[in-house]
Each structure stands twice: as C-alpha cells, then as structure tokens.
Design a protein around this motif. Structure first.
Motif, PDB file in Angstrom:
ATOM      1  N   SER A 116       0.865  -1.182   0.000  1.00 27.33           N
ATOM      2  CA  SER A 116       0.000   0.000   0.000  1.00 27.33           C
ATOM      3  C   SER A 116       0.900   1.230   0.000  1.00 27.33           C
ATOM      4  O   SER A 116       1.511   1.562   1.000  1.00 27.33           O
ATOM      5  CB  SER A 116      -0.873  -0.022   1.250  1.00 27.33           C
ATOM      6  N   PRO A 117       1.016   1.908  -1.132  1.00 27.75           N
ATOM      7  CA  PRO A 117       2.001   2.992  -1.232  1.00 27.75           C
ATOM      8  C   PRO A 117       1.683   4.138  -0.277  1.00 27.75           C
ATOM      9  O   PRO A 117       0.521   4.424  -0.007  1.00 27.75           O
ATOM     10  CB  PRO A 117       1.867   3.447  -2.686  1.00 27.75           C
ATOM     11  N   THR A 118       2.717   4.786   0.233  1.00 28.27           N
ATOM     12  CA  THR A 118       2.504   5.961   1.072  1.00 28.27           C
ATOM     13  C   THR A 118       2.206   7.167   0.188  1.00 28.27           C
ATOM     14  O   THR A 118       2.458   7.161  -1.018  1.00 28.27           O
ATOM     15  CB  THR A 118       3.748   6.275   1.901  1.00 28.27           C
ATOM     16  N   THR A 172       3.747   9.865   0.061  1.00 30.60           N
ATOM     17  CA  THR A 172       4.990  10.365  -0.529  1.00 30.60           C
ATOM     18  C   THR A 172       5.287   9.654  -1.843  1.00 30.60           C
ATOM     19  O   THR A 172       5.597  10.291  -2.858  1.00 30.60           O
ATOM     20  CB  THR A 172       6.147  10.140   0.455  1.00 30.60           C
ATOM     21  N   SER A 217      -4.430  14.044  -7.249  1.00 32.58           N
ATOM     22  CA  SER A 217      -5.884  13.867  -7.175  1.00 32.58           C
ATOM     23  C   SER A 217      -6.439  13.350  -8.494  1.00 32.58           C
ATOM     24  O   SER A 217      -7.392  12.573  -8.518  1.00 32.58           O
ATOM     25  CB  SER A 217      -6.564  15.177  -6.801  1.00 32.58           C
ATOM     26  N   ASN A 250       6.835  17.286  -5.660  1.00 37.40           N
ATOM     27  CA  ASN A 250       5.409  17.441  -5.466  1.00 37.40           C
ATOM     28  C   ASN A 250       4.982  16.635  -4.251  1.00 37.40           C
ATOM     29  O   ASN A 250       4.271  15.659  -4.375  1.00 37.40           O
ATOM     30  CB  ASN A 250       4.707  16.931  -6.742  1.00 37.40           C
ATOM     31  N   ASP A 251       5.425  17.062  -3.090  1.00 36.83           N
ATOM     32  CA  ASP A 251       5.150  16.278  -1.891  1.00 36.83           C
ATOM     33  C   ASP A 251       3.744  16.569  -1.374  1.00 36.83           C
ATOM     34  O   ASP A 251       3.443  17.687  -0.956  1.00 36.83           O
ATOM     35  CB  ASP A 251       6.180  16.612  -0.815  1.00 36.83           C
ATOM     36  N   PRO A 252       2.883  15.565  -1.411  1.00 35.25           N
ATOM     37  CA  PRO A 252       1.494  15.783  -1.005  1.00 35.25           C
ATOM     38  C   PRO A 252       1.277  15.769   0.500  1.00 35.25           C
ATOM     39  O   PRO A 252       0.182  16.065   0.951  1.00 35.25           O
ATOM     40  CB  PRO A 252       0.753  14.617  -1.667  1.00 35.25           C
ATOM     41  N   VAL A 253       2.322  15.447   1.262  1.00 31.87           N
ATOM     42  CA  VAL A 253       2.120  15.230   2.703  1.00 31.87           C
ATOM     43  C   VAL A 253       1.615  16.474   3.449  1.00 31.87           C
ATOM     44  O   VAL A 253       0.639  16.381   4.197  1.00 31.87           O
ATOM     45  CB  VAL A 253       3.406  14.665   3.346  1.00 31.87           C
ATOM     46  N   ILE A 259      -2.042  17.135   2.547  1.00 27.97           N
ATOM     47  CA  ILE A 259      -2.934  16.147   3.144  1.00 27.97           C
ATOM     48  C   ILE A 259      -3.109  16.435   4.628  1.00 27.97           C
ATOM     49  O   ILE A 259      -4.211  16.380   5.164  1.00 27.97           O
ATOM     50  CB  ILE A 259      -2.388  14.724   2.928  1.00 27.97           C
ATOM     51  N   SER A 277       3.856   9.686   6.545  1.00 31.29           N
ATOM     52  CA  SER A 277       3.272   9.704   5.208  1.00 31.29           C
ATOM     53  C   SER A 277       2.279   8.557   5.113  1.00 31.29           C
ATOM     54  O   SER A 277       2.672   7.399   5.056  1.00 31.29           O
ATOM     55  CB  SER A 277       4.391   9.535   4.172  1.00 31.29           C
ATOM     56  N   PRO A 278       0.993   8.854   5.143  1.00 33.00           N
ATOM     57  CA  PRO A 278      -0.004   7.778   5.243  1.00 33.00           C
ATOM     58  C   PRO A 278       0.011   6.889   4.008  1.00 33.00           C
ATOM     59  O   PRO A 278       0.263   7.354   2.910  1.00 33.00           O
ATOM     60  CB  PRO A 278      -1.323   8.534   5.352  1.00 33.00           C
ATOM     61  N   THR A 279      -0.271   5.614   4.206  1.00 34.69           N
ATOM     62  CA  THR A 279      -0.385   4.709   3.067  1.00 34.69           C
ATOM     63  C   THR A 279      -1.748   4.892   2.398  1.00 34.69           C
ATOM     64  O   THR A 279      -2.671   5.464   2.974  1.00 34.69           O
ATOM     65  CB  THR A 279      -0.270   3.246   3.513  1.00 34.69           C
ATOM     66  N   LEU A 309      -8.135  14.422  -1.922  1.00 37.63           N
ATOM     67  CA  LEU A 309      -6.828  14.857  -2.429  1.00 37.63           C
ATOM     68  C   LEU A 309      -6.946  16.138  -3.238  1.00 37.63           C
ATOM     69  O   LEU A 309      -6.091  17.021  -3.157  1.00 37.63           O
ATOM     70  CB  LEU A 309      -6.210  13.761  -3.291  1.00 37.63           C
ATOM     71  N   GLU A 346      -5.001  19.556  -2.561  1.00 37.37           N
ATOM     72  CA  GLU A 346      -4.173  20.286  -3.516  1.00 37.37           C
ATOM     73  C   GLU A 346      -4.612  21.742  -3.619  1.00 37.37           C
ATOM     74  O   GLU A 346      -3.788  22.639  -3.705  1.00 37.37           O
ATOM     75  CB  GLU A 346      -4.255  19.612  -4.892  1.00 37.37           C
TER      76      GLU A 346
END
Lengths: 187, 187
Positions: A50-52, A54, A68, B6-9, B12, B50-52, B71, B75
């Motif tokens: 299950s990818p993080t 990041t 998204s 492009n770090d989504p952490v 989120i 960093s959530p899975t 998501l 963004e």
DNA sequence: TCATCTTGTCCACTATAGAAGACGATCACC
DNA sequence: GGTGATCGTCTTCTATAGTGGACAAGATGA
C-alpha cells in the motif's frame, strides 16, 4: 468502524500499470523518472503493498499528473458499468459519422459502436492502429472495408479480423446507415 | 529523478485537520470512525508520517468523501493565491447584498469582502459565529452594527472587535453602499 | 549456440508506518 | 482544591513500506 470499505489499493494498482504501459515505460524507466525503486513499483502494481502518500506523489509527478487526478482516474477505472448516457460519443459534423466508446474507462479491451451513413468514406491510416489487435463486426447494413490492396465486402453479421497495419478505408456502399462494432485490444 | 518536487504530505495534513475539525471530531472520534489509530492521525496531521493508500482510504471513507476528492481539496488548499476572478461571491437578489470570500480556501484566517446597499438591514444570529473570533472593518460608507443590546456606529476606517456571541444586525444608515471587511478565525 | 540486453519478480535488510497504551495538559463540575 | 472527564502528544513495539541487488525468463543479434 469504517462505514464504506473503500480500499483504494487495487484501483491504484490497475491505474498505475495502465499509465506506465500507456507511456511504454518499463519498471526501471518509471523507477528512474519517479525516484521510486522498481521493486516497490512492481509490488504496488501487484497489490502487494500500500504505497505511502509520498510515493504516490512521486509517481504522479513522473506522469505529470496531479495526485488527485491520478486517484480520480483510479476510482473511475473501478466502475464496471458504463451507462449509455455516460459513454462519450463523437460525431463528425460533415458526414454524420458517429462513434461511441462503449467500454468502461481503462478496460483492457475496448468496444466502439460506430454508425456510418450511406455512401460515406472514412479513411483509417495504418499509424492509428499499430500495436493493436482489432476486429470489425457489422451489426446492420453493408460495409466495404479496404485494407491496403484488398477490399472486404461485409454483410450483416460478418466479422473481420484485421491483419498487420495497413492504410484502410471504411465505405458504406448501401442506402441505409451501416452500424458496426470495432473491438480492439493492445498487444 | 523526479521532475516536480510534489510532496502531497503537507497538503494532506492540512486538509485532514480541516475536515476533522469542521465536523467537530476529536482525534479519538475520527479514530473510532475510520479504524485508524489516533496516534497515527495525530502524526499525519503534524506531517510526521506519510499515510499509506490504505489509511487514506479509511480516512476519506470516514468523511464520506471519495479519496480523489479529498486529495483534490488538499491540492487546492496548497494554493496560496486566490485570484479575484476565482473568489466565490454570493449575492442576495432581494437586497443587493454581496459577500466575497477573499481568502484562499481553507485558510486559518478568513477574510470576507462585503458590500451592503444603502438602507439595507442584515440580521446575523448569534449561532452563526459561536467559536469564532471576529472583527469588522469599515472600508467606506457608514455602518450601524447592533450587537445584542448595544449599537456601534462605525465610520470609514473604524474597526470593531466582536464580543461574546449575541444576535447582531448590520444596517447601512447612509446613502452610499457600505463596504466592509469581516475577518474571522476559529478559536 | 553463446553472449548480452531488457524484462519483471524475488530476496535480504533498513526505515518507517501504524497500533495500543501511558502521559501531561486543560476544562468542567462538585 | 480535588476529581474525573477529554484533549492531543509521546512512548514502545510490531508489521510492513521501501531500497539495492540478485535472479530467471524472454528477446536480440553476431
């Protein structure tokens, strides 16, 4: 506990593979572009991890997509019913030729529902279907299909398997619209 | 390597906290609803993890949102410029009252640009701003602000800090439209 | 036929995501 | 001033995400 058991992992896996293969990238190439190890990409595509967030961010970045959007595509790919009202239709305003994409988005196998008005000719260059396996099945009316040097005369119910890429022409010699199915899959 | 860093952490994290607090849920309550431990939720909100995809799926499920929507909101929350053309405006067709949300989405501090036509009265119930810290700053025109039993007469440039929640009324006693800023933040 | 290249998967090993519970803070109510 | 509530964070520990490299299975070509 959770209300909607909404596991995004299979959808992400499927979408990831589709995006990668659509670009003709190997695992190694996507690994290079994204900075994610190819071992991990392989695991994600096989639903073994299950990818993080990041990692998802790096992958979507490599595809040039906002995260998204990648996820939205993944969710749509989960839909297994494509209602007729939602199927994208394209109409050529000059000839009245219409083409409807029947299959749910991102299927491995794509079905097109085409209607070709009487007397209309539609050219189909070889470049448009390289790397594809295609069949043409005439539902109603008549269809002359010119495939390179040879011409096939199809009648209702006939189904033609396309050979190696060649410049083709669809022509409806009849007085009624021809309705046929194009079924294609990548190879 | 990756092209767009492009770090989504952080996005989120911010969005998660907003969604949770908008529902008035504690960490424990969201943990209960989503099946994710509150320790983990706390870490995610503070950008310490960093959530899975699996965890994100559970969380978005608890909010009743598709993951892609969560998501997408995240963004958007990253955008730090809210162009005037994109700012949502609401107009009351009866009175001509207009209210424009100036601040970028999901800011901690929200700015509203309000225009109140001459002679118009707008009631503002106490329940609408419980748990909020608010100020009203008159840019142009005149404004009578009734706050419970007392009435404040504001002239151009005046700024009023609202007290404890009470039923209020905005009234423009002048002949020109009144333009004022409402600045508010949760507490 | 034997190299050599590329493909995706498998195997250690390390970093970290994630769970369960303890902890100090703040607040409400006797 | 206690005494439980409840809040978010911190601590400990385990499961697993993620890496680098080895590997076998085709494909290509001399």
């Amino acid at each position: 506990m959770q209300q909607t058991e909404n596991d995004p992992v299979p959808a992400i896996a499927m979408r990831l593979k589709i995006e990668r293969e659509a670009r003709g990238w190997s695992l190694a190439e996507l690994a290079e572009r994204s900075g994610v190890s190819k071992a991990m990409i392989s695991k994600i595509e096989r639903c073994e991890a299950s990818p993080t967030a990041t990692v998802l961010g790096r992958l979507s970045g490599a595809f040039g997509l906002p995260l998204s959007v990648l996820l939205a595509l993944a969710e749509r790919a989960q839909e297994r019913v494509a209602l007729q009202a939602e199927q994208p239709v394209w109409t050529d305003p000059e000839t009245g030729y219409t083409r409807r994409a029947v299959s749910p988005p991102n299927s491995l196998l794509e079905l097109l529902d085409v209607s070709l008005p009487a007397g209309v000719r539609v050219p189909y260059p070889a470049s448009a279907f390289a790397f594809q396996h295609q069949q043409i099945w005439l539902l109603s009316g008549r269809l002359d299909f010119q495939e390179g040097p040879v011409t096939h005369h199809l009648a209702e119910g006939d189904c033609l398997l396309l050979g190696p890429p060649a410049d083709c022409v669809f022509f409806n010699p009849g007085k009624e619209p021809a309705r046929y199915v194009v079924a294609l899959t990548r190879r």
